[in-house]
Design an enzyme around this catalytic site. Sequence first.
Site, PDB file in Angstrom:
ATOM      1  N   ALA A  91      30.764  28.019 106.600  1.00  0.00           N
ATOM      2  CA  ALA A  91      31.239  28.960 107.629  1.00  0.00           C
ATOM      3  C   ALA A  91      31.070  28.376 109.026  1.00  0.00           C
ATOM      4  CB  ALA A  91      30.480  30.286 107.519  1.00  0.00           C
ATOM      5  N   GLY A  92      30.654  27.113 109.115  1.00  0.00           N
ATOM      6  CA  GLY A  92      30.426  26.489 110.425  1.00  0.00           C
ATOM      7  C   GLY A  92      31.707  25.923 111.002  1.00  0.00           C
TER       8      GLY A  92
ATOM      9  N   GLN B 188      18.410  20.465  98.211  1.00  0.00           N
ATOM     10  CA  GLN B 188      19.783  20.092  97.848  1.00  0.00           C
ATOM     11  C   GLN B 188      19.789  18.822  97.000  1.00  0.00           C
ATOM     12  OE1 GLN B 188      21.994  20.077 101.576  1.00  0.00           O
ATOM     13  NE2 GLN B 188      22.052  22.294 101.629  1.00  0.00           N
TER      14      GLN B 188
ATOM     15  N   ASP C  29      31.798   7.685 114.503  1.00  0.00           N
ATOM     16  CA  ASP C  29      31.475   6.641 115.485  1.00  0.00           C
ATOM     17  C   ASP C  29      32.522   5.523 115.412  1.00  0.00           C
ATOM     18  OD1 ASP C  29      29.009   8.057 115.970  1.00  0.00           O
ATOM     19  OD2 ASP C  29      28.366   7.289 114.042  1.00  0.00           O
TER      20      ASP C  29
ATOM     21  N   ARG D 126      19.560  21.162 116.647  1.00  0.00           N
ATOM     22  CA  ARG D 126      18.542  21.117 117.690  1.00  0.00           C
ATOM     23  C   ARG D 126      18.809  22.261 118.672  1.00  0.00           C
ATOM     24  NH1 ARG D 126      16.506  15.524 120.304  1.00  0.00           N
ATOM     25  NH2 ARG D 126      17.268  14.714 118.365  1.00  0.00           N
TER      26      ARG D 126
ATOM     27  N   VAL E 188      26.621  14.986 106.462  1.00  0.00           N
ATOM     28  CA  VAL E 188      27.154  15.086 107.828  1.00  0.00           C
ATOM     29  C   VAL E 188      26.098  15.723 108.735  1.00  0.00           C
ATOM     30  CG1 VAL E 188      28.968  16.125 109.256  1.00  0.00           C
ATOM     31  CG2 VAL E 188      29.519  15.262 106.971  1.00  0.00           C
TER      32      VAL E 188
ATOM     33  N   HIS F   4      23.274   7.144 112.926  1.00  0.00           N
ATOM     34  CA  HIS F   4      24.235   7.988 113.638  1.00  0.00           C
ATOM     35  C   HIS F   4      23.469   8.698 114.758  1.00  0.00           C
ATOM     36  CE1 HIS F   4      27.247  10.797 114.817  1.00  0.00           C
ATOM     37  NE2 HIS F   4      26.443  11.799 114.549  1.00  0.00           N
TER      38      HIS F   4
ATOM     39  N   ALA G 162      33.319  22.712 109.119  1.00  0.00           N
ATOM     40  CA  ALA G 162      33.960  23.088 107.848  1.00  0.00           C
ATOM     41  C   ALA G 162      35.292  23.806 108.080  1.00  0.00           C
ATOM     42  CB  ALA G 162      33.018  23.964 107.030  1.00  0.00           C
TER      43      ALA G 162
END
Length: 328
Positions: free
Chosen positions: A9-10, A114, A160, A88, A131, A188, A13
């Site tokens: 739901a972000g 996970q 990147d 963060r 990710v 990253h 995505a």
Amino acid sequence: MKVVITGAAGQIAYSLIPFLCEKGVFNSDERLDLNLVEIPQAMGRLDGFVKELEDSAYSTVNSINTFDNIQNAVVDADWCLLVGSIPRGIVLNGKEIKERSDLLQINGGIFTEQGKAIGTSAKENCKILVVGNPANTNALIGKHSSNNNSQLWMAMTMLDALRAKAQLSQKLNCHVDDIYRLAIFGNHSPTMFPDLENTLVNGKNAYEEINDHEWVETEFLPKIQQRGAEIIKARGASSASSAARAACDTVKAVEHPTRSGDVFNAAVMSDGAYGMPEGIFSGFPLISNGDGSVEIVRDYNLSPFAKAGLEKTANELLEEKDLVKDLI
Ligand code: NAX
């Protein structure tokens, strides 16, 4: 083909899932079973997005399923795209999460769970792309927790690489497709090292074509390393459309053979290549054989300038590893 996406739901995505549903991403005509995972508080938002995906009537899709736990979602998964994580700056239990060490500990918990679920229940040839930041160290925790060496864990450095290609194409006035062998080494994070000394543009060495070390060191490198921060400042939110593009491109790059003479970029577990310490996830130039296996390309020549860049990003990855040593 079962594809699991966390953080469904972000904002990443929201762009990523439609990209994945376009034809030609996966090297199989099998229709997609999309297993979308969120935390319980975000399930309402996710249901709204699922309605939109249904309304898109993708011919590539067989089913769309939602989960508020990882265990059931990853059973027999072919791909897991681990996008969800705690950013963060979020306030948790009245405390703002500012420090990298706090962020690593909180996300470490997520990736431990996970990893265990994927290692036990996903397919033996499952491919996993992390990710969610800090992506390299989250991948390290996930892979360790999975206790399964036949699955392929990667962290995303494709964004990147795409950023570097875009800047290089502007500098040399060429098309991004004319650029070969551009590699991102390391983390990253702002310590990453994008190498131009082994990059080819229309068959010519990009670094020699630029012929301006000052530009590489004081403009190009900081631009790529700080691009994420530049976007947050301008947009008030982190990169989402471009991050989604990069995640989809990584899936495509693994699913299909790499074009002759080129590489693609992702972070994988280091085996000591290019002097990167073993046992950390580092960005490397890779090739895919199109059968689910990827290999590090090992013929890059690194100048003292490049070696110093690699050492800096390796040290940061070792520091991150040390901060999560109780999880790995
Ligand atoms: P959002 O905050 O929009 O979405 C993240 C979603 O993850 C939220 O909906 C949240 O509820 C969910 N989530 C949190 N914990 C979860 C869990 N345990 N299981 C399932 N879902 C969970 O962030 P978004 O902009 O989509 O970014 C996601 C992550 O990508 C962040 O960590 C971000 O820092 C990282 N990025 C990584 C990039 C890379 O190149 N590797 C670049 C872009 C981006 O910054």
